[in-house]
Write an enzyme that holds these catalytic residues in place. Structure first.
Site, PDB file in Angstrom:
ATOM      1  N   CYS A 165     -11.045   3.286   0.312  1.00  0.00           N
ATOM      2  CA  CYS A 165      -9.699   3.237   0.527  1.00  0.00           C
ATOM      3  C   CYS A 165      -9.212   2.348   1.820  1.00  0.00           C
ATOM      4  CB  CYS A 165      -9.238   4.897   0.637  1.00  0.00           C
ATOM      5  SG  CYS A 165      -7.530   5.279   1.077  1.00  0.00           S
TER       6      CYS A 165
ATOM      7  N   GLY B  25      -3.037   8.948  -3.883  1.00  0.00           N
ATOM      8  CA  GLY B  25      -4.649   9.359  -4.302  1.00  0.00           C
ATOM      9  C   GLY B  25      -4.693  10.683  -5.098  1.00  0.00           C
TER      10      GLY B  25
ATOM     11  N   ASP C 128       0.818  -1.218  -0.050  1.00  0.00           N
ATOM     12  CA  ASP C 128      -0.032   0.040   0.030  1.00  0.00           C
ATOM     13  C   ASP C 128       0.935   1.255  -0.033  1.00  0.00           C
ATOM     14  OD1 ASP C 128      -2.490   1.584   0.366  1.00  0.00           O
ATOM     15  OD2 ASP C 128      -1.872   1.994   2.699  1.00  0.00           O
ATOM     16  N   SER C 129       0.208   2.553  -0.193  1.00  0.00           N
ATOM     17  CA  SER C 129       0.949   3.633  -0.182  1.00  0.00           C
ATOM     18  C   SER C 129       1.503   3.905   1.518  1.00  0.00           C
ATOM     19  CB  SER C 129       0.198   4.792  -0.532  1.00  0.00           C
ATOM     20  OG  SER C 129      -0.999   5.036   0.483  1.00  0.00           O
TER      21      SER C 129
ATOM     22  N   CYS D 120      -4.268  -1.644  -1.779  1.00  0.00           N
ATOM     23  CA  CYS D 120      -4.441  -0.175  -2.169  1.00  0.00           C
ATOM     24  C   CYS D 120      -5.723   0.016  -3.279  1.00  0.00           C
ATOM     25  CB  CYS D 120      -3.312   0.379  -2.401  1.00  0.00           C
ATOM     26  SG  CYS D 120      -3.120   2.187  -3.050  1.00  0.00           S
ATOM     27  N   ASN D 121      -6.466   0.884  -2.808  1.00  0.00           N
ATOM     28  CA  ASN D 121      -7.363   0.997  -4.097  1.00  0.00           C
ATOM     29  C   ASN D 121      -7.045   1.951  -5.283  1.00  0.00           C
ATOM     30  OD1 ASN D 121     -10.391  -0.022  -2.943  1.00  0.00           O
ATOM     31  ND2 ASN D 121      -9.091   0.454  -1.081  1.00  0.00           N
ATOM     32  N   THR D 122      -6.367   2.832  -4.843  1.00  0.00           N
ATOM     33  CA  THR D 122      -5.666   3.701  -5.865  1.00  0.00           C
ATOM     34  C   THR D 122      -4.980   2.916  -6.936  1.00  0.00           C
ATOM     35  OG1 THR D 122      -5.717   5.361  -4.199  1.00  0.00           O
ATOM     36  CG2 THR D 122      -4.465   5.831  -6.259  1.00  0.00           C
TER      37      THR D 122
ATOM     38  N   GLU E 162      -2.604   8.280   8.643  1.00  0.00           N
ATOM     39  CA  GLU E 162      -1.303   8.242   8.543  1.00  0.00           C
ATOM     40  C   GLU E 162      -0.543   9.080   9.857  1.00  0.00           C
ATOM     41  OE1 GLU E 162       1.265   6.660   6.605  1.00  0.00           O
ATOM     42  OE2 GLU E 162      -0.406   5.742   5.521  1.00  0.00           O
TER      43      GLU E 162
ATOM     44  N   HIS F 181      -7.225   3.015   3.849  1.00  0.00           N
ATOM     45  CA  HIS F 181      -6.684   3.530   5.123  1.00  0.00           C
ATOM     46  C   HIS F 181      -8.239   3.694   5.865  1.00  0.00           C
ATOM     47  CE1 HIS F 181      -3.249   4.937   3.404  1.00  0.00           C
ATOM     48  NE2 HIS F 181      -2.769   5.265   4.638  1.00  0.00           N
TER      49      HIS F 181
HETATM   50  N1  DGL Z   1      -4.848   3.516   0.943  1.00  0.00           N
HETATM   51  C1  DGL Z   1      -4.794   3.597  -0.422  1.00  0.00           C
HETATM   52  C2  DGL Z   1      -6.005   3.451  -1.031  1.00  0.00           C
HETATM   53  O1  DGL Z   1      -6.582   2.627  -0.791  1.00  0.00           O
HETATM   54  C3  DGL Z   1      -4.123   4.936  -0.922  1.00  0.00           C
HETATM   55  C4  DGL Z   1      -4.313   6.299  -0.173  1.00  0.00           C
HETATM   56  C5  DGL Z   1      -3.660   7.189  -0.754  1.00  0.00           C
HETATM   57  O2  DGL Z   1      -2.201   6.989  -0.563  1.00  0.00           O
HETATM   58  O3  DGL Z   1      -3.835   8.256  -1.257  1.00  0.00           O
HETATM   59  O4  DGL Z   1      -6.468   4.100  -2.145  1.00  0.00           O
END
Ligand code: DGL
Length: 275
Positions: free
Chosen positions: A187, A46, A13-14, A76-78, A155, A189
């Protein structure tokens, strides 16, 4: 030489968000070794372009391959929305993202066909959840809302904080008024602030966390390829390893707020070197 089945699953993930998926993988596949990479030097993804997120994802996959993983979960969805199609083609081990499993859960959950979606700007504007949801459930309506401040709040470890509640109220007011019965936390997070989100949208809206279905699909995929580990893993050994691209101490603090593992540390990786 270690048998293919006994190799670890790579998860990335990010930042800390992918730990919501990691936790579910641990629960559903307690015999699997897991290696986590959080790109804490370059979070958030994102607000970045498809090219950049794809390039970052390629570097992380190269790093995870050096750890000899047998499969990869893009937690990570992005990255799942923007990079998965390209990196899937380039990778010769099984790879799975979180968007399709999340869409499937939401399609099965909604009763009135009105689904809310929250995520990063990149995920919302990609339209990918809508695409999958319409394939599964043609009459569904999807109302998306980008919530770019949630990721930095998580974060920073502000998981239960009045600031997070106030921002959630502002972001979610329109969704609540539109009569959705299901809200996808699009997301990874966001499940870390699930209690705050639930309090803001009210108990009548079901929050969907794509992590559960992702772990289930990962297990099915590994089992189909005869890659599920059958041997007990030794607790206290290197069953779970954590890597980051920066700020390892901060990562450790937040990870320990969320995972019941007592993580001793995360190693820092110069991820830009994995060209
Ligand atoms: N956790 C991430 C997601 O699912 C990325 C959040 C990010 O880095 O902007 O999209």
């Amino acid at each position: 030489m270690i048998a293919e089945k006994e190799k670890a699953i790579g998860v990335f993930d990010s930042g800390v968000g992918g730990l919501t998926v990691f936790r579910e993988l641990m629960k559903q596949m307690p015999k699997e070794r897991l290696i986590y990479f959080g790109d804490t030097a370059r979070v958030p993804y994102g607000s970045k372009s498809k090219e950049t997120v794809t390039n970052y994802s390629r570097q992380i996959i190269r790093f995870l391959r050096t750890q000899d993983v047998k499969a990869i979960v893009v937690a990570c969805n992005t990255a799942s929305a923007m990079a998965l199609d390209d990196i899937e083609e380039e990778t010769d081990i099984p790879i799975i993202g979180v968007v399709k499993p999340g869409a499937l859960t939401a399609a099965e959950t909604t009763k009135n066909g009105k689904i809310g979606l929250i995520g990063t700007e990149a995920t919302i504007s990609s339209g990918i959840y809508e695409k999958y949801l319409k394939e599964m459930h043609p009459h569904v309506s999807v109302l998306g809302k980008a919530c770019p401040l949630f990721c930095p709040l998580v974060e920073e470890g502000l998981l239960d904080d009045p600031v997070t509640t106030e921002i959630a109220r502002r972001y979610l007011a329109g969704l609540v008024d539109s009569g959705i019965d299901t809200l996808i936390m699009g997301c990874t997070h966001y499940p870390m602030i699930k209690d705050t989100l639930q309090a803001v949208v009210g108990e009548s809206v079901v929050l969907v966390n794509p992590a559960y279905e992702t772990a289930r699909e990962c297990k099915t995929m590994l089992s189909g390829k005869d890659l599920l580990n059958e041997k007990e893993i030794e607790l206290g050994s290197s069953a779970y390893q954590f890597f980051v691209s920066d700020a390892a101490e901060k990562f450790k603090t937040i990870a320990n707020m969320f995972l019941p593992l007592g993580i001793l540390g995360a190693k820092t990786v110069p991820i830009e070197d994995y060209k």
